[in-house]
Design a protein around this motif. Structure first.
Motif, PDB file in Angstrom:
ATOM      1  N   ILE A  50      -2.561  46.552 129.125  1.00 24.47           N
ATOM      2  CA  ILE A  50      -2.904  46.782 130.526  1.00 24.47           C
ATOM      3  C   ILE A  50      -3.678  45.585 131.072  1.00 24.47           C
ATOM      4  O   ILE A  50      -4.680  45.170 130.504  1.00 24.47           O
ATOM      5  CB  ILE A  50      -3.739  48.071 130.675  1.00 24.47           C
ATOM      6  CG1 ILE A  50      -2.910  49.295 130.247  1.00 24.47           C
ATOM      7  CG2 ILE A  50      -4.220  48.233 132.109  1.00 24.47           C
ATOM      8  CD1 ILE A  50      -3.695  50.596 130.269  1.00 24.47           C
ATOM      9  N   ARG A  51      -3.185  45.052 132.178  1.00 25.05           N
ATOM     10  CA  ARG A  51      -3.853  43.936 132.835  1.00 25.05           C
ATOM     11  C   ARG A  51      -4.723  44.390 134.009  1.00 25.05           C
ATOM     12  O   ARG A  51      -5.657  43.696 134.399  1.00 25.05           O
ATOM     13  CB  ARG A  51      -2.813  42.926 133.322  1.00 25.05           C
ATOM     14  CG  ARG A  51      -2.207  42.069 132.213  1.00 25.05           C
ATOM     15  CD  ARG A  51      -3.228  41.116 131.635  1.00 25.05           C
ATOM     16  NE  ARG A  51      -2.676  40.246 130.623  1.00 25.05           N
ATOM     17  CZ  ARG A  51      -2.106  39.071 130.869  1.00 25.05           C
ATOM     18  NH1 ARG A  51      -1.986  38.654 132.117  1.00 25.05           N
ATOM     19  NH2 ARG A  51      -1.656  38.336 129.884  1.00 25.05           N
ATOM     20  N   SER A  52      -4.393  45.535 134.588  1.00 27.83           N
ATOM     21  CA  SER A  52      -5.213  46.057 135.675  1.00 27.83           C
ATOM     22  C   SER A  52      -4.937  47.545 135.844  1.00 27.83           C
ATOM     23  O   SER A  52      -3.860  48.038 135.512  1.00 27.83           O
ATOM     24  CB  SER A  52      -4.929  45.315 136.996  1.00 27.83           C
ATOM     25  OG  SER A  52      -3.647  45.636 137.484  1.00 27.83           O
ATOM     26  N   SER A  90      -6.260  47.758 127.012  1.00 30.25           N
ATOM     27  CA  SER A  90      -5.689  48.775 126.119  1.00 30.25           C
ATOM     28  C   SER A  90      -4.196  48.530 125.939  1.00 30.25           C
ATOM     29  O   SER A  90      -3.499  48.094 126.859  1.00 30.25           O
ATOM     30  CB  SER A  90      -5.908  50.180 126.684  1.00 30.25           C
ATOM     31  OG  SER A  90      -7.276  50.500 126.728  1.00 30.25           O
ATOM     32  N   SER A  91      -3.694  48.809 124.732  1.00 31.70           N
ATOM     33  CA  SER A  91      -2.256  48.694 124.474  1.00 31.70           C
ATOM     34  C   SER A  91      -1.597  50.041 124.713  1.00 31.70           C
ATOM     35  O   SER A  91      -2.121  51.083 124.303  1.00 31.70           O
ATOM     36  CB  SER A  91      -2.003  48.224 123.041  1.00 31.70           C
ATOM     37  OG  SER A  91      -2.616  49.090 122.110  1.00 31.70           O
ATOM     38  N   GLU A 109       9.607  48.437 139.957  1.00 35.25           N
ATOM     39  CA  GLU A 109       8.427  49.051 139.359  1.00 35.25           C
ATOM     40  C   GLU A 109       8.882  50.169 138.443  1.00 35.25           C
ATOM     41  O   GLU A 109      10.025  50.648 138.543  1.00 35.25           O
ATOM     42  CB  GLU A 109       7.473  49.571 140.434  1.00 35.25           C
ATOM     43  CG  GLU A 109       8.050  50.651 141.320  1.00 35.25           C
ATOM     44  CD  GLU A 109       7.109  51.028 142.463  1.00 35.25           C
ATOM     45  OE1 GLU A 109       6.269  50.186 142.846  1.00 35.25           O
ATOM     46  OE2 GLU A 109       7.222  52.166 142.964  1.00 35.25           O
ATOM     47  N   LEU A 110       8.010  50.569 137.567  1.00 32.48           N
ATOM     48  CA  LEU A 110       8.335  51.612 136.593  1.00 32.48           C
ATOM     49  C   LEU A 110       7.633  52.906 136.986  1.00 32.48           C
ATOM     50  O   LEU A 110       6.400  52.970 137.023  1.00 32.48           O
ATOM     51  CB  LEU A 110       7.908  51.183 135.185  1.00 32.48           C
ATOM     52  CG  LEU A 110       8.228  52.146 134.042  1.00 32.48           C
ATOM     53  CD1 LEU A 110       9.719  52.440 133.961  1.00 32.48           C
ATOM     54  CD2 LEU A 110       7.723  51.570 132.711  1.00 32.48           C
ATOM     55  N   LYS A 111       8.429  53.921 137.300  1.00 38.14           N
ATOM     56  CA  LYS A 111       7.888  55.240 137.631  1.00 38.14           C
ATOM     57  C   LYS A 111       7.660  55.979 136.319  1.00 38.14           C
ATOM     58  O   LYS A 111       8.593  56.443 135.665  1.00 38.14           O
ATOM     59  CB  LYS A 111       8.862  56.006 138.516  1.00 38.14           C
ATOM     60  CG  LYS A 111       8.332  57.345 139.006  1.00 38.14           C
ATOM     61  CD  LYS A 111       9.345  58.035 139.914  1.00 38.14           C
ATOM     62  CE  LYS A 111       8.825  59.379 140.388  1.00 38.14           C
ATOM     63  NZ  LYS A 111       9.825  60.079 141.237  1.00 38.14           N
ATOM     64  N   ALA A 112       6.388  56.080 135.919  1.00 38.09           N
ATOM     65  CA  ALA A 112       6.060  56.572 134.577  1.00 38.09           C
ATOM     66  C   ALA A 112       6.288  58.075 134.451  1.00 38.09           C
ATOM     67  O   ALA A 112       5.926  58.859 135.326  1.00 38.09           O
ATOM     68  CB  ALA A 112       4.618  56.239 134.241  1.00 38.09           C
ATOM     69  N   GLU A 113       6.919  58.453 133.324  1.00 39.36           N
ATOM     70  CA  GLU A 113       7.060  59.868 132.955  1.00 39.36           C
ATOM     71  C   GLU A 113       6.166  60.203 131.773  1.00 39.36           C
ATOM     72  O   GLU A 113       5.737  61.344 131.604  1.00 39.36           O
ATOM     73  CB  GLU A 113       8.517  60.172 132.617  1.00 39.36           C
ATOM     74  CG  GLU A 113       9.468  59.985 133.793  1.00 39.36           C
ATOM     75  CD  GLU A 113      10.923  60.105 133.393  1.00 39.36           C
ATOM     76  OE1 GLU A 113      11.199  60.076 132.156  1.00 39.36           O
ATOM     77  OE2 GLU A 113      11.777  60.224 134.279  1.00 39.36           O
ATOM     78  N   LYS A 114       5.870  59.168 130.976  1.00 42.09           N
ATOM     79  CA  LYS A 114       5.023  59.367 129.803  1.00 42.09           C
ATOM     80  C   LYS A 114       4.290  58.069 129.498  1.00 42.09           C
ATOM     81  O   LYS A 114       4.901  56.995 129.446  1.00 42.09           O
ATOM     82  CB  LYS A 114       5.870  59.787 128.591  1.00 42.09           C
ATOM     83  CG  LYS A 114       5.070  60.025 127.322  1.00 42.09           C
ATOM     84  CD  LYS A 114       5.990  60.401 126.170  1.00 42.09           C
ATOM     85  CE  LYS A 114       5.196  60.600 124.881  1.00 42.09           C
ATOM     86  NZ  LYS A 114       6.096  60.933 123.737  1.00 42.09           N
ATOM     87  N   ILE A 115       2.988  58.149 129.314  1.00 43.14           N
ATOM     88  CA  ILE A 115       2.188  56.983 128.930  1.00 43.14           C
ATOM     89  C   ILE A 115       1.418  57.335 127.665  1.00 43.14           C
ATOM     90  O   ILE A 115       0.649  58.296 127.636  1.00 43.14           O
ATOM     91  CB  ILE A 115       1.194  56.581 130.039  1.00 43.14           C
ATOM     92  CG1 ILE A 115       1.936  56.236 131.330  1.00 43.14           C
ATOM     93  CG2 ILE A 115       0.353  55.386 129.579  1.00 43.14           C
ATOM     94  CD1 ILE A 115       1.024  55.849 132.482  1.00 43.14           C
ATOM     95  N   LYS A 116       1.647  56.539 126.638  1.00 49.14           N
ATOM     96  CA  LYS A 116       0.977  56.759 125.355  1.00 49.14           C
ATOM     97  C   LYS A 116       0.044  55.577 125.077  1.00 49.14           C
ATOM     98  O   LYS A 116       0.476  54.426 125.083  1.00 49.14           O
ATOM     99  CB  LYS A 116       2.011  56.888 124.232  1.00 49.14           C
ATOM    100  CG  LYS A 116       1.401  57.091 122.852  1.00 49.14           C
ATOM    101  CD  LYS A 116       2.508  57.153 121.798  1.00 49.14           C
ATOM    102  CE  LYS A 116       1.919  57.302 120.397  1.00 49.14           C
ATOM    103  NZ  LYS A 116       2.997  57.339 119.362  1.00 49.14           N
ATOM    104  N   VAL A 117      -1.216  55.852 124.849  1.00 49.08           N
ATOM    105  CA  VAL A 117      -2.184  54.806 124.522  1.00 49.08           C
ATOM    106  C   VAL A 117      -2.090  54.507 123.030  1.00 49.08           C
ATOM    107  O   VAL A 117      -2.364  55.372 122.194  1.00 49.08           O
ATOM    108  CB  VAL A 117      -3.618  55.221 124.897  1.00 49.08           C
ATOM    109  CG1 VAL A 117      -4.612  54.140 124.466  1.00 49.08           C
ATOM    110  CG2 VAL A 117      -3.719  55.471 126.397  1.00 49.08           C
TER     111      VAL A 117
END
Length: 397
Positions: A50-52, A90-91, A109-117
Motif C-alpha cells: 500500500i502506497r496510500s 502493508s502488503s 481502477e480495481l473495484k475490490a471484492e476482497k482484500i487480504k492483508v
C-alpha cells in the motif's frame, strides 16, 4: 415404464453435471493491470504494498504498487471494510473487478471484492514516510526498505531493462555469452588494485593459499575472453568486477558490472567502433521505450538534462578523431586546463569533457594513441617517430 426410464436418465445426467463456478481471478502485475485495453469488469488479483490510504464516508481508496511500474493501481473498496490494518507499507492481496475509472487521473481502477492483508505495517515506525521525498543519504540507512521509494525503484527498473537490452543486442548479433570467473589468479595486466581472497576461521593457515596460489576478485574478464576468442568468433561477458581503490569519488567503485567483448577476424577498427555505437543506441532506445515514466522521473529529480542528451545522441553518428587531432584541439582551446595537453601524455577527465563539448555533445572515439601509453600487445602502426597504436580506441561522452 418408458417415462420412468427417461426420468432416471435425467436424474443421472443432472447429478453428474458440475455446478457452475466463478471464473478464478487472473493474477496480474500492477503494470499489466494499468496497461489493460479493455477494462470491462474482468476479475483479477494483484499483490503488492500500500502506497496510500484515503477513507471517505462511503468509499475507501487505496493505491497499491508491486514494483513493476512507477505508477500505482487505485483500488476502490466499500468503506464498511475493516481498514484497521490497511496502513501505508502493508502488503496486501486484492481481488476484484478491473473497470474503467471515472477519474481523468487514471484509465482503470480495481473495484475490490476482497482484500487480504499479508503483512501489517505500523506506519508510525516505518522509516519511509508517505508523500515525503527522503534524501538519498537518509535512505542509505535503510537498504532493506529504500527500494520501495520512487527514485530507487525507477533506477532499478531502468537498470533491469538496460541489462536485458545489452544481452539481447549481443545475442541478436551472434555473440556467445561467456561466464568468466569471479575468483581468479590473474590481475589482468594490472588493471586495478586487487581484493585478495583468504579463507576465514579455522581454514586459515598462515603462509598457505587456499588454491595453492594467490587468488583475487576479478578486475576484468579480458584475458579469459581472449582465450575464448580462439574458438568463438564473437564473445562477450557482463558481470561483476572489483577494484580495491580507496577513493570516495563517483568515478571509483569497489564493485560494478562491466561489459567486455572480443571479436575475431575484424577487418577494420571502424567495424569495431560501429558495434559499440550500435550497442549504445540499442540499449538507450530500449530503456526510453520501456521505462518512459522512470526516465522522466530521473530527468526531473536526479539528472536534469540527461534525457535530452540521450535523445540527441540517438539522432547523431558518433565522431572519430585521432589522438593527435584531439591534442591539437586542446592546445587551441581558450580554456585553462589543470593538466597541460601535450602529445605523449594521457588525456585527463577535463580534456575529455572539453572534447565532447567541442564536438557537439555526442560520443567521441579517440583513436591512434601513442604506443607507449598502451599494453605491450597493441599493434604498432609503424607510422614513423611517433609510433601510435591503431587497435586501441577510447570512447568518451
Amino acid at each position: 415404464m418408458l417415462g420412468v426410464r427417461c426420468l432416471l436418465r435425467s436424474v443421472r445426467f443432472c447429478s453428474s453435471a458440475p455446478f457452475p463456478k466463478h471464473k478464478p481471478s487472473a493474477k496480474l502485475s500492477v503494470r499489466d493491470a494499468l496497461g489493460a485495453q479493455n477494462a470491462s469488469g474482468e476479475r483479477i488479483k494483484i499483490q503488492g504494498w500500500i502506497r496510500s490510504v484515503r477513507s471517505q464516508k462511503e468509499v475507501l481508496f487505496l493505491h497499491v504498487n508491486d514494483g513493476s511500474s512507477l505508477e500505482s493501481l487505485q483500488v476502490v473498496a466499500d468503506s464498511g471494510l475493516d481498514s484497521r490494518e490497511l496502513n501505508f507499507g502493508s502488503s496486501v492481496e486484492v481481488q476484484g473487478q478491473l473497470i474503467k475509472s471515472p477519474s481523468k487521473r487514471q484509465n482503470v481502477e480495481l473495484k475490490a471484492e476482497k482484500i487480504k492483508v499479508i503483512g501489517n505495517c505500523d506506519a508510525k515506525d516505518f522509516p519511509i514516510k508517505y508523500k515525503e521525498r527522503h534524501p538519498l543519504e537518509y535512505l542509505r540507512q535503510y537498504p532493506h526498505f529504500r527500494c520501495r521509494t520512487n527514485v530507487l525503484g525507477s533506477i532499478l527498473r531502468i537498470r533491469s531493462e538496460a541489462t536485458a537490452a545489452i544481452h539481447s543486442f549481443f545475442k541478436d548479433s551472434g555473440f556467445v555469452h561467456i561466464h568468466t570467473p569471479i575468483i581468479t589468479s590473474n590481475d589482468s595486466e594490472g588493471a586495478g588494485e586487487l581484493f585478495q581472497l583468504e579463507p576465514s576461521g579455522k581454514l586459515k593457515v598462515p603462509e598457505e593459499n587456499f588454491f595453492n596460489v594467490p587468488a583475487f576478485l576479478t578486475v576484468s574478464g579480458q584475458l579469459h575472453l581472449e582465450v575464448m576468442s580462439g574458438a568463438f568468433t564473437q564473445v562477450f561477458t557482463f558481470g561483476p568486477t572489483f577494484r580495491a581503490e580507496n577513493s570516495q569519488s563517483r568515478r571509483h567503485l569497489a564493485e560494478f558490472y562491466m561489459i567486455e567483448a572480443e571479436i575475431s577476424f575484424v577487418d577494420s577498427l571502424q567495424d569495431l567502433m560501429q558495434v559499440i555505437e550500435e550497442l549504445f543506441k540499442a540499449t538507450t532506445m530500449m530503456v526510453l521505450s520501456k521505462c518512459p515514466e522512470d526516465v522522466e522521473l530521473c530527468h526531473k529529480f536526479i539528472a536534469p538534462g540527461q534525457k535530452d542528451r540521450l535523445e540527441h545522441m540517438l539522432k547523431n553518428n558518433f565522431l572519430i578523431i585521432s589522438y593527435t587531432e584531439a591534442v591539437e584541439i586542446l592546445k587551441q582551446a581558450s580554456q585553462n586546463f589543470t593538466f597541460t595537453p601535450e602529445w605523449g601524455a594521457d588525456l585527463r577527465t577535463e580534456h575529455e569533457k572539453y572534447l565532447v563539448k567541442h564536438c557537439g555533445n555526442i560520443p567521441v572515439f579517440v583513436i591512434n594513441y601513442p604506443l607507449t601509453l598502451k599494453p605491450f600487445y597493441m599493434r604498432d602502426n609503424e607510422d614513423g617517430p611517433q609510433h601510435t597504436s591503431s587497435l586501441r580506441k577510447e570512447a568518451m561522452w
